[in-house]
Write a protein that holds these residues in place. Structure first.
Motif, PDB file in Angstrom:
ATOM      1  N   ALA A   1      26.692  -5.270 131.959  1.00 53.12           N
ATOM      2  CA  ALA A   1      27.724  -6.044 133.323  1.00 53.12           C
ATOM      3  C   ALA A   1      28.292  -5.188 133.845  1.00 53.12           C
ATOM      4  CB  ALA A   1      28.222  -7.240 132.777  1.00 53.12           C
ATOM      5  N   VAL A   2      29.355  -4.175 132.904  1.00 50.18           N
ATOM      6  CA  VAL A   2      30.251  -3.288 133.152  1.00 50.18           C
ATOM      7  C   VAL A   2      29.391  -2.109 134.033  1.00 50.18           C
ATOM      8  CG1 VAL A   2      32.050  -1.713 132.863  1.00 50.18           C
ATOM      9  CG2 VAL A   2      31.801  -3.985 131.639  1.00 50.18           C
ATOM     10  N   ALA A   3      28.092  -1.685 133.643  1.00 45.71           N
ATOM     11  CA  ALA A   3      27.545  -0.678 134.046  1.00 45.71           C
ATOM     12  C   ALA A   3      27.027  -0.884 135.614  1.00 45.71           C
ATOM     13  CB  ALA A   3      26.232  -0.247 133.247  1.00 45.71           C
TER      14      ALA A   3
ATOM     15  N   VAL B   1      37.291   3.186 141.058  1.00 41.74           N
ATOM     16  CA  VAL B   1      37.162   4.334 139.652  1.00 41.74           C
ATOM     17  C   VAL B   1      35.952   5.086 140.650  1.00 41.74           C
ATOM     18  CG1 VAL B   1      36.357   4.510 137.572  1.00 41.74           C
ATOM     19  CG2 VAL B   1      37.961   3.051 138.166  1.00 41.74           C
ATOM     20  N   SER B   2      35.103   4.683 141.036  1.00 39.43           N
ATOM     21  CA  SER B   2      33.829   5.224 141.582  1.00 39.43           C
ATOM     22  C   SER B   2      34.241   5.856 142.660  1.00 39.43           C
ATOM     23  CB  SER B   2      32.843   4.323 141.958  1.00 39.43           C
ATOM     24  OG  SER B   2      32.377   3.593 140.679  1.00 39.43           O
ATOM     25  N   GLN B   3      35.146   5.691 143.599  1.00 38.52           N
ATOM     26  CA  GLN B   3      35.809   6.296 144.619  1.00 38.52           C
ATOM     27  C   GLN B   3      36.347   7.535 144.321  1.00 38.52           C
ATOM     28  OE1 GLN B   3      37.559   3.248 147.072  1.00 38.52           O
ATOM     29  NE2 GLN B   3      35.743   2.349 147.672  1.00 38.52           N
ATOM     30  N   VAL B   4      37.376   7.589 143.181  1.00 42.72           N
ATOM     31  CA  VAL B   4      38.137   8.370 143.021  1.00 42.72           C
ATOM     32  C   VAL B   4      37.114   9.554 142.080  1.00 42.72           C
ATOM     33  CG1 VAL B   4      39.827   9.198 141.156  1.00 42.72           C
ATOM     34  CG2 VAL B   4      40.224   6.987 142.540  1.00 42.72           C
ATOM     35  N   LEU B   5      36.044   9.274 141.354  1.00 44.97           N
ATOM     36  CA  LEU B   5      35.285   9.957 140.831  1.00 44.97           C
ATOM     37  C   LEU B   5      34.358  10.929 141.474  1.00 44.97           C
ATOM     38  CD1 LEU B   5      34.580   8.123 137.326  1.00 44.97           C
ATOM     39  CD2 LEU B   5      35.313  10.387 137.696  1.00 44.97           C
ATOM     40  N   LEU B   6      33.885  10.108 142.759  1.00 46.62           N
ATOM     41  CA  LEU B   6      33.367  10.781 143.899  1.00 46.62           C
ATOM     42  C   LEU B   6      34.100  11.819 144.550  1.00 46.62           C
ATOM     43  CD1 LEU B   6      30.715  10.875 145.381  1.00 46.62           C
ATOM     44  CD2 LEU B   6      31.564   9.076 146.788  1.00 46.62           C
TER      45      LEU B   6
ATOM     46  N   ILE C   1      29.278   5.486 133.252  1.00 50.91           N
ATOM     47  CA  ILE C   1      29.531   4.926 132.111  1.00 50.91           C
ATOM     48  C   ILE C   1      30.450   3.694 131.892  1.00 50.91           C
ATOM     49  CG2 ILE C   1      30.853   5.547 129.832  1.00 50.91           C
ATOM     50  CD1 ILE C   1      30.196   8.437 130.471  1.00 50.91           C
ATOM     51  N   PRO C   2      30.001   2.621 131.193  1.00 47.33           N
ATOM     52  CA  PRO C   2      30.790   1.269 131.258  1.00 47.33           C
ATOM     53  C   PRO C   2      32.129   1.659 130.777  1.00 47.33           C
ATOM     54  CG  PRO C   2      28.541   0.859 130.473  1.00 47.33           C
ATOM     55  CD  PRO C   2      28.754   2.446 130.575  1.00 47.33           C
ATOM     56  N   GLY C   3      33.172   0.962 131.313  1.00 51.32           N
ATOM     57  CA  GLY C   3      34.446   1.080 130.734  1.00 51.32           C
ATOM     58  C   GLY C   3      35.317   2.074 131.122  1.00 51.32           C
ATOM     59  N   VAL C   4      34.820   2.806 132.117  1.00 51.60           N
ATOM     60  CA  VAL C   4      35.803   3.852 132.713  1.00 51.60           C
ATOM     61  C   VAL C   4      36.789   3.253 133.675  1.00 51.60           C
ATOM     62  CG1 VAL C   4      35.735   6.125 133.846  1.00 51.60           C
ATOM     63  CG2 VAL C   4      33.903   5.812 132.011  1.00 51.60           C
ATOM     64  N   THR C   5      38.031   3.572 133.692  1.00 56.07           N
ATOM     65  CA  THR C   5      38.758   3.175 134.562  1.00 56.07           C
ATOM     66  C   THR C   5      39.813   4.141 135.166  1.00 56.07           C
ATOM     67  OG1 THR C   5      40.478   2.682 132.925  1.00 56.07           O
ATOM     68  CG2 THR C   5      38.973   1.070 133.355  1.00 56.07           C
ATOM     69  N   GLU C   6      40.632   3.705 136.071  1.00 54.80           N
ATOM     70  CA  GLU C   6      41.522   4.748 136.590  1.00 54.80           C
ATOM     71  C   GLU C   6      42.957   4.563 135.604  1.00 54.80           C
ATOM     72  OE1 GLU C   6      42.663   5.447 140.939  1.00 54.80           O
ATOM     73  OE2 GLU C   6      41.607   3.299 140.909  1.00 54.80           O
ATOM     74  N   ALA C   7      43.576   5.961 135.874  1.00 50.81           N
ATOM     75  CA  ALA C   7      44.885   5.923 134.875  1.00 50.81           C
ATOM     76  C   ALA C   7      45.895   6.149 135.958  1.00 50.81           C
ATOM     77  CB  ALA C   7      44.696   6.624 133.628  1.00 50.81           C
ATOM     78  N   PRO C   8      46.700   5.235 136.351  1.00 49.51           N
ATOM     79  CA  PRO C   8      47.608   5.837 137.580  1.00 49.51           C
ATOM     80  C   PRO C   8      48.859   6.602 136.992  1.00 49.51           C
ATOM     81  CG  PRO C   8      47.147   3.437 137.515  1.00 49.51           C
ATOM     82  CD  PRO C   8      46.635   3.925 136.226  1.00 49.51           C
ATOM     83  N   ASP C   9      49.085   6.600 135.762  1.00 46.60           N
ATOM     84  CA  ASP C   9      50.289   7.292 135.398  1.00 46.60           C
ATOM     85  C   ASP C   9      49.898   8.501 134.349  1.00 46.60           C
ATOM     86  OD1 ASP C   9      52.161   5.451 136.709  1.00 46.60           O
ATOM     87  OD2 ASP C   9      52.009   3.922 135.106  1.00 46.60           O
TER      88      ASP C   9
ATOM     89  N   ILE D   1      41.738   9.460 134.941  1.00 46.79           N
ATOM     90  CA  ILE D   1      40.406   8.906 134.561  1.00 46.79           C
ATOM     91  C   ILE D   1      40.485   8.344 133.070  1.00 46.79           C
ATOM     92  CG2 ILE D   1      37.834   8.803 134.481  1.00 46.79           C
ATOM     93  CD1 ILE D   1      38.920   8.483 137.392  1.00 46.79           C
ATOM     94  N   ALA D   2      40.104   7.492 132.775  1.00 42.12           N
ATOM     95  CA  ALA D   2      40.363   7.108 131.344  1.00 42.12           C
ATOM     96  C   ALA D   2      39.094   5.985 130.715  1.00 42.12           C
ATOM     97  CB  ALA D   2      41.801   6.258 130.870  1.00 42.12           C
ATOM     98  N   ARG D   3      39.314   5.891 129.278  1.00 33.35           N
ATOM     99  CA  ARG D   3      38.288   5.092 128.844  1.00 33.35           C
ATOM    100  C   ARG D   3      38.893   4.575 127.553  1.00 33.35           C
ATOM    101  NH1 ARG D   3      34.259   3.293 125.558  1.00 33.35           N
ATOM    102  NH2 ARG D   3      32.656   1.947 126.775  1.00 33.35           N
ATOM    103  N   GLU D   4      39.111   3.298 127.093  1.00 35.16           N
ATOM    104  CA  GLU D   4      39.743   2.851 125.770  1.00 35.16           C
ATOM    105  C   GLU D   4      38.446   2.318 124.742  1.00 35.16           C
ATOM    106  OE1 GLU D   4      42.652  -0.516 124.116  1.00 35.16           O
ATOM    107  OE2 GLU D   4      42.372  -0.091 126.420  1.00 35.16           O
ATOM    108  N   ASP D   5      38.527   2.940 123.642  1.00 41.19           N
ATOM    109  CA  ASP D   5      37.855   2.265 122.705  1.00 41.19           C
ATOM    110  C   ASP D   5      38.569   0.830 121.879  1.00 41.19           C
ATOM    111  OD1 ASP D   5      35.767   4.257 122.282  1.00 41.19           O
ATOM    112  OD2 ASP D   5      36.847   5.235 120.765  1.00 41.19           O
ATOM    113  N   ALA D   6      37.812   0.000 122.378  1.00 40.20           N
ATOM    114  CA  ALA D   6      38.576  -1.420 121.894  1.00 40.20           C
ATOM    115  C   ALA D   6      38.791  -1.749 120.412  1.00 40.20           C
ATOM    116  CB  ALA D   6      37.680  -2.457 122.336  1.00 40.20           C
ATOM    117  N   ARG D   7      37.694  -0.973 119.591  1.00 41.57           N
ATOM    118  CA  ARG D   7      37.845  -1.473 118.265  1.00 41.57           C
ATOM    119  C   ARG D   7      39.241  -0.495 117.594  1.00 41.57           C
ATOM    120  NH1 ARG D   7      32.558  -1.391 114.623  1.00 41.57           N
ATOM    121  NH2 ARG D   7      32.270  -3.040 116.332  1.00 41.57           N
TER     122      ARG D   7
END
Length: 352
Positions: free
Chosen positions: A87-89, A115-120, A270-278, A290-296
């Protein structure tokens, strides 16, 4: 002292000696902490083999016996359920498609499109960089600073900010000596990866400029290829492994423009990739994140980019929740790139 105690002491001594023989981390040019990551992975595998031989259930049993946390969860442990990952992908692809004139996303995809726009934007900036004529007899140089975290006590202990330099050989074929590193005035060789008795070949953990130039420039093909060559470890989150693999490549000193552009577009898939404003690097420089978190494991890794030219500045990793080895917000390592260049000799600094 019992025979069991003697056996444990002998095992601990053997493990310490193996850790001592491993090559030291060469600096901050392979975020996030790639060389220390591989050292710890090796020690996990050694623990696994020893535990099996003793009829236990793996390294976790030994860690619990020593009062230490499960180290596998300190590395890359989060795991997305297949349906969630798909779903995220799909949302990321929709966002990327919308940025390129494709159909607009449905509700709930606004952040993904951002996020996609920033990475682009980062990809476009990287693609306009200069393609350097790097020779096989030259070295890729990086000067940076960063902090590492010691987890051996069961708690995250942040080390001091240290400046380091590294020189990576560009020779083709397997090499036993990969370059030099210099930390606190001490210069040490960077040896081949453990187990590479004939030397380490160019690849994911020895990314020469020539090898990088051969990577696919189609984002999905590149992501598929990286998935094939990224080592697989039981119980790890493959999406986080890919995020870290890309992070290790973009943190290198010099990238071919086409490869750099493709890596950032691949990261958008990649699923779960987000922006990191700070986002801030080890020097406190604020930038586009640009960030990603390991939920576990509740560990979040952020890439930091210059807000003007969008060049890579560094990375930061920290806890997002209280855990057995630290509290929410505790730093798990960071770095900052100060200077990169191509030089003719290991140990030589760029001309000013």
């Amino acid at each position: 002292m019992t025979g069991t105690d003697n056996g444990r002491e002998a095992y601990a001594a053997e493990r310490a000696e193996l850790a001592r023989l491993l090559p030291p981390a060469p600096g901050t040019d392979l975020p996030p902490g790639r060389h220390e990551h591989h050292r710890e992975r090796l020690m996990n595998l050694i623990d696994d083999d020893t535990a099996r031989a003793r009829g236990r259930t793996g390294a976790d049993a030994q860690d619990r016996a020593r009062g230490r946390p499960d180290r596998s969860r300190l590395l890359r442990p989060s795991f997305l359920a297949p349906a969630t990952a798909l779903a995220v992908a799909g949302a990321l692809v929709l966002g990327y498609s919308a940025q390129n004139g494709g159909p607009a996303g449905t509700s709930g995809t606004g952040e993904t499109r951002s996020v996609s726009q920033v990475l682009l934007r980062i990809s476009d900036a990287a693609g306009k960089g200069e393609a350097l004529p790097v020779r096989d007899d030259q070295f890729l140089y990086t000067r940076g600073t960063g902090r590492e975290v010691d987890l051996t006590s069961g708690k995250a202990v942040v080390g001091p900010l240290e400046e380091s330099e590294s020189w990576y050989s560009q020779k083709p074929g397997p090499q036993k000596k990969l370059g030099l590193s210099r930390v606190n005035g001490e210069t040490l060789p960077i040896n081949a990866e453990l187990g590479d008795s004939e030397g380490t070949r160019p690849g994911l953990f020895r990314p020469t400029y020539r090898w990088l130039s051969t990577l696919p420039t189609d984002p999905q093909e590149l992501l598929d290829y990286l998935s094939e060559i990224t080592p697989k470890f039981e119980g790890e989150d493959r999406d986080q492994a890919l995020f870290e693999a890309i992070g290790g490549l973009i943190g290198g000193p010099v990238l071919p423009p086409g490869t750099a552009a493709a890596l950032y577009k691949a990261a958008a898939l990649i699923p779960g990739v987000t922006e990191a404003p700070d986002a801030v690097d080890a020097l406190g420089r604020e930038g586009v994140g640009i960030a990603r978190e390991d939920a576990r494991s509740s560990e979040r890794t952020e890439w930091v980019f210059d807000p003007d030219g969008l060049s890579f500045l560094g990375w930061r990793s920290y806890l997002t929740k209280d855990t057995e080895y630290g509290k929410k917000g505790d730093l798990l390592g960071d770095s900052a790139v100060i200077e990169t260049a191509v030089v003719d000799k290991a140990g030589a600094r760029p001309r000013s």
